[in-house]
Design an enzyme around this catalytic site. Sequence first.
Site, PDB file in Angstrom:
ATOM      1  CE  LYS A  81      -3.532   2.287   2.843  1.00 48.97           C
ATOM      2  NZ  LYS A  81      -4.299   2.197   4.102  1.00 48.97           N
ATOM      3  CB  SER A 157      -7.122   4.497   3.295  1.00 51.45           C
ATOM      4  OG  SER A 157      -6.312   3.894   4.306  1.00 51.45           O
ATOM      5  CB  SER A 181      -7.710   2.037   6.474  1.00 53.52           C
ATOM      6  OG  SER A 181      -8.234   3.342   6.520  1.00 53.52           O
TER       7      SER A 181
END
Length: 482
Positions: A81, A157, A181
Amino acid sequence: MSSNRLVGRSVHDLAAAIRNGDQSSLELVETTLDRIAAHDELNAFITVTDQSARERARKADAAAARGVDLGPLHGVPIAIKDLRSRKAGIRHTMGLAPLAENIAQTDSISVERLEAAGAVIVGTTNTPALGHTIKTDNRLLGATPTPYDRDRSAGGSSGGSSVALATGMADLATGSDIGGSLRVPAACCNVIGLKPTFGLVPERLPADGFSTHSPFFVGGPMARTAADTALMLDILAGRDDRDPFSVPRPDVNYVDATDRPADELSVAYSPNLGLQPISPAVRETVGAAVDDLAAAGATVDTVDVSLPSYEELSLAYVEQVGVFFSTFAQTIAEQYDIDFETADVEETVRSTIALGEDTTAVDERRHNIPRTAAYDGIQDALSGYDVLMTPTLTVPPYSKQLDEGYPNEINSESVMGVPTDMMLTWVFNLTGHPAASAPAGFSDDGLPIGVQIIGRRFGEADILSVVAALERARPWSAQYDE
């Protein structure tokens, strides 16, 4: 050697096949890169590291030919990520348009550990700017949808990581979590995201080693199966002195925990934690998953969870996370010379920064009172049980566009239309309990629904045991794009 890549094949088996010479890491990486290109419209990746991935895959194949074992992820493609995970020499944007050409100078701890285990990084995955919300949409790439409905969000996220997994663009992925997230995008994309106990997986911002303390910000594993999630956690967990909050890992094998029989498990179930209305699709799908777990032999009881009111608890979360985010943004602004008032960033970034600007230190600390009451309520609910289960989200996946906001009504009840209405995840960032989201099933119109599994502090083995039992009771591997 076959270049066929089966999404349902375990990471353990893939690494073993590469190690034994039955599968080429390079061919596997090429197939993965082909899938990334074929799914380009999903905006899952900010940067594809094709050249370095091929080079590392060649080294993995050469090591296998010499009989050298690179580790439990020998030659396996993974994604990281683009927020807290960093690879030196690779673009590191944190979802911010002003950092479109920024290059990471150091590896993050998680990347060090994954590569030391033999993994091949194929790219960095999309995230909203600074990971500020539960929709993955930014000015770098645009919105990342769930592959099950191109108009609805992959969540955030860690949305890019969850899409990469669901579509076979990576075999494992990193995520991070300050309110959901890891778990929200897992629910939106029919994969697993595990928020570990604070300190179990070390994290470190180069400039601020104490930034993660409140609410608990953590990094963790994302995968398609319980065993793969457990394997990744085995690699990531454990003390690193660069993180002042990191702790020694418990004496437990997380992979072994996934073999625990269902009839040894005890589950407390709460349909909504007494906080928010739940859409019928979510309530029915999660309820059916819980029923199937019970039918497989687990002890399941519906329980009441004693928490402060939604208004009091959500205010505590919003103001504490607002202070965290405002401080984080200021650190980034100073490090990269960004003026968030004038920079090319989303208005939601500016409004999120503003959440913490008027909160005094006394106010921020006083919110630990309802936070403590929530912790005690969760501990009571867990008494006598291995885990607590709830829905992950109160609604199925929502619109993918940031500017379209969130629903103002759930099950005919008015809500504020803010992210905390949509999820039951943020409570456990306040309390620090580990929690995972796993696939529960699909709504009648084909949207993925997630179930959240919460354990005691350092109870990740119990969580993974329940995820694995649920996976056996309601297999989901056939629902991925082969």
